[in-house]
Enzyme design. Structure first.
Site, PDB file in Angstrom:
ATOM      1  N   CYS A 116      53.228  39.339  38.580  1.00 40.48           N
ATOM      2  CA  CYS A 116      53.636  38.651  37.341  1.00 40.48           C
ATOM      3  C   CYS A 116      55.110  38.907  36.996  1.00 40.48           C
ATOM      4  O   CYS A 116      55.723  38.140  36.257  1.00 40.48           O
ATOM      5  CB  CYS A 116      52.763  39.100  36.177  1.00 40.48           C
ATOM      6  SG  CYS A 116      51.017  38.837  36.464  1.00 40.48           S
ATOM      7  N   HIS A 258      56.205  38.284  29.359  1.00 39.26           N
ATOM      8  CA  HIS A 258      55.120  37.796  30.204  1.00 39.26           C
ATOM      9  C   HIS A 258      53.900  37.555  29.315  1.00 39.26           C
ATOM     10  O   HIS A 258      53.544  38.384  28.476  1.00 39.26           O
ATOM     11  CB  HIS A 258      54.821  38.843  31.283  1.00 39.26           C
ATOM     12  CG  HIS A 258      53.568  38.571  32.042  1.00 39.26           C
ATOM     13  ND1 HIS A 258      53.261  37.323  32.528  1.00 39.26           N
ATOM     14  CD2 HIS A 258      52.525  39.380  32.387  1.00 39.26           C
ATOM     15  CE1 HIS A 258      52.097  37.376  33.143  1.00 39.26           C
ATOM     16  NE2 HIS A 258      51.635  38.612  33.067  1.00 39.26           N
ATOM     17  N   ASN A 288      47.258  33.596  31.167  1.00 45.76           N
ATOM     18  CA  ASN A 288      48.209  34.346  31.986  1.00 45.76           C
ATOM     19  C   ASN A 288      48.472  33.561  33.278  1.00 45.76           C
ATOM     20  O   ASN A 288      47.630  33.511  34.162  1.00 45.76           O
ATOM     21  CB  ASN A 288      47.604  35.727  32.289  1.00 45.76           C
ATOM     22  CG  ASN A 288      48.521  36.597  33.128  1.00 45.76           C
ATOM     23  OD1 ASN A 288      49.494  36.117  33.706  1.00 45.76           O
ATOM     24  ND2 ASN A 288      48.196  37.871  33.208  1.00 45.76           N
TER      25      ASN A 288
HETATM   26  O1  UT7 Z   1      49.555  40.177  34.201  1.00 48.57           O
HETATM   27  C1  UT7 Z   1      48.992  41.419  33.898  1.00 48.57           C
HETATM   28  C2  UT7 Z   1      47.517  41.245  34.025  1.00 48.57           C
HETATM   29  N1  UT7 Z   1      46.630  41.859  33.161  1.00 48.57           N
HETATM   30  C3  UT7 Z   1      46.775  42.219  31.866  1.00 48.57           C
HETATM   31  O2  UT7 Z   1      47.777  42.179  31.259  1.00 48.57           O
HETATM   32  C4  UT7 Z   1      45.521  42.703  31.211  1.00 48.57           C
HETATM   33  C5  UT7 Z   1      45.741  43.832  30.248  1.00 48.57           C
HETATM   34  N2  UT7 Z   1      44.495  44.195  29.578  1.00 48.57           N
HETATM   35  C6  UT7 Z   1      43.940  43.436  28.604  1.00 48.57           C
HETATM   36  O3  UT7 Z   1      44.485  42.422  28.236  1.00 48.57           O
HETATM   37  C7  UT7 Z   1      42.682  43.918  27.944  1.00 48.57           C
HETATM   38  O4  UT7 Z   1      42.376  45.223  28.406  1.00 48.57           O
HETATM   39  C8  UT7 Z   1      41.456  42.982  28.233  1.00 48.57           C
HETATM   40  C9  UT7 Z   1      41.651  41.676  27.489  1.00 48.57           C
HETATM   41  C10 UT7 Z   1      41.306  42.731  29.719  1.00 48.57           C
HETATM   42  C11 UT7 Z   1      40.177  43.637  27.710  1.00 48.57           C
HETATM   43  O5  UT7 Z   1      40.308  43.925  26.335  1.00 48.57           O
HETATM   44  P1  UT7 Z   1      39.845  45.353  25.782  1.00 48.57           P
HETATM   45  O6  UT7 Z   1      40.046  45.312  24.330  1.00 48.57           O
HETATM   46  O7  UT7 Z   1      40.598  46.395  26.562  1.00 48.57           O
HETATM   47  O8  UT7 Z   1      38.305  45.328  26.113  1.00 48.57           O
HETATM   48  P2  UT7 Z   1      37.455  46.354  26.993  1.00 48.57           P
HETATM   49  O9  UT7 Z   1      37.796  46.207  28.422  1.00 48.57           O
HETATM   50  O10 UT7 Z   1      37.552  47.707  26.367  1.00 48.57           O
HETATM   51  O11 UT7 Z   1      36.012  45.809  26.750  1.00 48.57           O
HETATM   52  C12 UT7 Z   1      35.378  45.918  25.477  1.00 48.57           C
HETATM   53  C13 UT7 Z   1      33.994  45.318  25.595  1.00 48.57           C
HETATM   54  C14 UT7 Z   1      33.207  45.804  26.806  1.00 48.57           C
HETATM   55  O12 UT7 Z   1      31.871  45.936  26.427  1.00 48.57           O
HETATM   56  P3  UT7 Z   1      31.237  47.377  26.148  1.00 48.57           P
HETATM   57  O13 UT7 Z   1      31.376  48.109  27.430  1.00 48.57           O
HETATM   58  O14 UT7 Z   1      32.047  47.965  25.035  1.00 48.57           O
HETATM   59  O15 UT7 Z   1      29.817  47.055  25.757  1.00 48.57           O
HETATM   60  C15 UT7 Z   1      33.327  44.679  27.789  1.00 48.57           C
HETATM   61  O16 UT7 Z   1      32.235  44.600  28.673  1.00 48.57           O
HETATM   62  O17 UT7 Z   1      34.103  43.903  25.738  1.00 48.57           O
HETATM   63  C16 UT7 Z   1      33.340  43.486  26.872  1.00 48.57           C
HETATM   64  N3  UT7 Z   1      33.965  42.329  27.477  1.00 48.57           N
HETATM   65  C17 UT7 Z   1      33.720  41.076  27.070  1.00 48.57           C
HETATM   66  N4  UT7 Z   1      32.890  40.572  26.124  1.00 48.57           N
HETATM   67  C18 UT7 Z   1      32.874  39.247  25.952  1.00 48.57           C
HETATM   68  C19 UT7 Z   1      34.893  42.268  28.451  1.00 48.57           C
HETATM   69  N5  UT7 Z   1      35.222  41.011  28.727  1.00 48.57           N
HETATM   70  C20 UT7 Z   1      34.510  40.248  27.865  1.00 48.57           C
HETATM   71  C21 UT7 Z   1      34.426  38.860  27.647  1.00 48.57           C
HETATM   72  N6  UT7 Z   1      33.608  38.405  26.686  1.00 48.57           N
HETATM   73  N7  UT7 Z   1      35.151  37.976  28.364  1.00 48.57           N
END
Ligand code: UT7
Length: 358
Positions: A116, A258, A288
């Site tokens: 990215c 980004h 993204n």
């Molecule tokens: O170009 C660079 C590429 N990547 C990035 O920049 C990504 C950087 N990271 C992020 O943007 C965030 O970490 C995410 C958007 C990927 C995730 O957000 P988060 O607030 O860190 O969520 P999390 O991973 O802590 O997940 C929280 C909960 C989990 O459930 P439990 O374990 O608490 O029950 C996940 O399973 O949300 C759940 N979850 C979802 N729920 C509904 C994860 N994805 C989803 C989804 N829909 N799509």
């Protein structure tokens, strides 16, 4: 370090798939909701390439758009750099395909891979080539089709990405002034495992009569680790690029980060003391788009008349590698096509008035 020749951006362009996928469409594929995706990422919809669309195809569209913006012909380009981590093939390079398609008959061409962050890396390379006096005009493109490498059953990743291409045209500044005030590039390979598309390269061997193993080649990501890395590194990169440009963060009019997650963007802006009006973002509409995201965000802000000319802009990228990079740009580019239309319109009304007076 000040380079002997100045370089400025004279064009920006976009190449986008027509197909729009909304959050509500994704609820049919994985257990998610519009509310979750919107609040956690800021994304509402994204463009997804059809099977017939390719990274090179989107890159070619962006290239033509940027050349039109700059009002120049393809045969005046000396070098094409395409930043991509999802090329059509391992080779030939996507840049060579663009070179052939647009008729940039005098241009050298190569791809650059910094995920990215690639577009900012490519801009820095272009700046060096122009700054040293080697080339006068360089076309820099960020293009990615991540949808081909997503596990559409993994809600952690499939909701985040969109496809697209964005391009910049850079030109040597004859007046000796520079539009690129500084660039800052960094990498930390110890974090390589945090974000990857494995099983696609030569580390995945299959020899002789052994058929390729059926392994997944989907994007894998430790979302939380990447999030924490980004919120630390983006402010650092902005401040460092400002310092080496001899300006302060207060001198920056617009931040073009980004487009990965609106929470990362807002957190960085808060740490930097920037207002929401200074943020250039279209993550809600594009998701993204990896290497394409920075030029696409700027391109859209120009369409919306958000960017004043002249203004001081900070571009900042981060991503797999890990990599992160920033650039301070004095933005002076105007869309040649708009100027031409305006001139034609003024000429038409003057002609009309003169005919009436006669
Ligand atoms: O170009 C660079 C590429 N990547 C990035 O920049 C990504 C950087 N990271 C992020 O943007 C965030 O970490 C995410 C958007 C990927 C995730 O957000 P988060 O607030 O860190 O969520 P999390 O991973 O802590 O997940 C929280 C909960 C989990 O459930 P439990 O374990 O608490 O029950 C996940 O399973 O949300 C759940 N979850 C979802 N729920 C509904 C994860 N994805 C989803 C989804 N829909 N799509």
């Amino acid at each position: 370090m000040k380079l002997p020749v100045g370089a400025r951006i004279i064009g920006v362009g976009a190449g986008l798939p027509a197909s729009v996928v909304k959050n509500s469409d994704l609820t049919r594929l994985v257990d998610t909701s519009d509310e979750w995706i919107t609040t956690r990422t800021g994304i509402k919809e994204r463009r997804i390439a059809l099977d017939t669309e390719t990274t090179s195809g989107l890159a070619i569209e962006a290239a033509r758009d940027a050349l039109g913006f700059a009002g120049i012909e393809a045969d005046t380009i000396d070098l094409i750099i395409v930043a991509t981590s999802t090329p059509d093939d391992l080779y030939p390079s996507t840049a060579c395909k663009v070179q052939g398609a647009i008729g940039a008959v005098h241009a050298a061409a190569f791809d650059l891979e910094a995920a990215c962050t690639g577009i900012v890396y490519a801009l820095a390379v272009a700046h060096q080539f122009i700054g040293s006096g080697t080339y006068k005009r360089v076309l820099v493109i960020g293009a990615d089709i991540h949808s081909r490498f997503l596990d559409w059953e993994d809600r952690n990743t499939c909701i985040l990405f969109g496809d697209g291409a964005g391009a910049f045209v850079l030109e040597a500044d004859e007046e000796g002034e520079t539009g690129i005030l500084s660039t800052y590039l960094r990498a930390d390979g110890t974090g390589a495992h945090l974000l990857s598309i494995p099983n696609t390269g030569s580390a995945y061997p299959h020899t002789g009569t052994t058929p390729p193993r059926a392994v997944e080649r989907y994007l894998q990501m430790n979302g939380k680790a990447i999030y924490n890395f980004a919120v630390q590194r983006v402010p650092e990169a902005v401040k460092t690029a400002c310092e080496s440009a001899g300006i302060t963060v207060e001198d920056v009019d617009f931040l073009v980060p980004h487009q990965a997650n609106i929470r990362i963007i807002k957190s960085a802006a808060e740490r930097l003391g920037m207002s929401p009006e200074q943020l250039v973002t279209n993550v809600d509409e594009m998701g993204n788009t990896s290497a394409a995201s920075i030029p696409l965000a700027l391109w859209q802000a120009i369409q919306r008349d958000q960017i004043k000319v002249p203004s001081t802009i900070c571009l900042v990228g981060f991503g797999a590698g890990l990599t992160w990079a920033s650039a301070i740009v004095r933005w002076t580019a105007r869309d040649h096509r708009r100027i031409q239309k305006k001139t034609e319109h003024t000429k038409e009304s003057t002609d009309k008035r003169e005919t009436q007076e006669v």
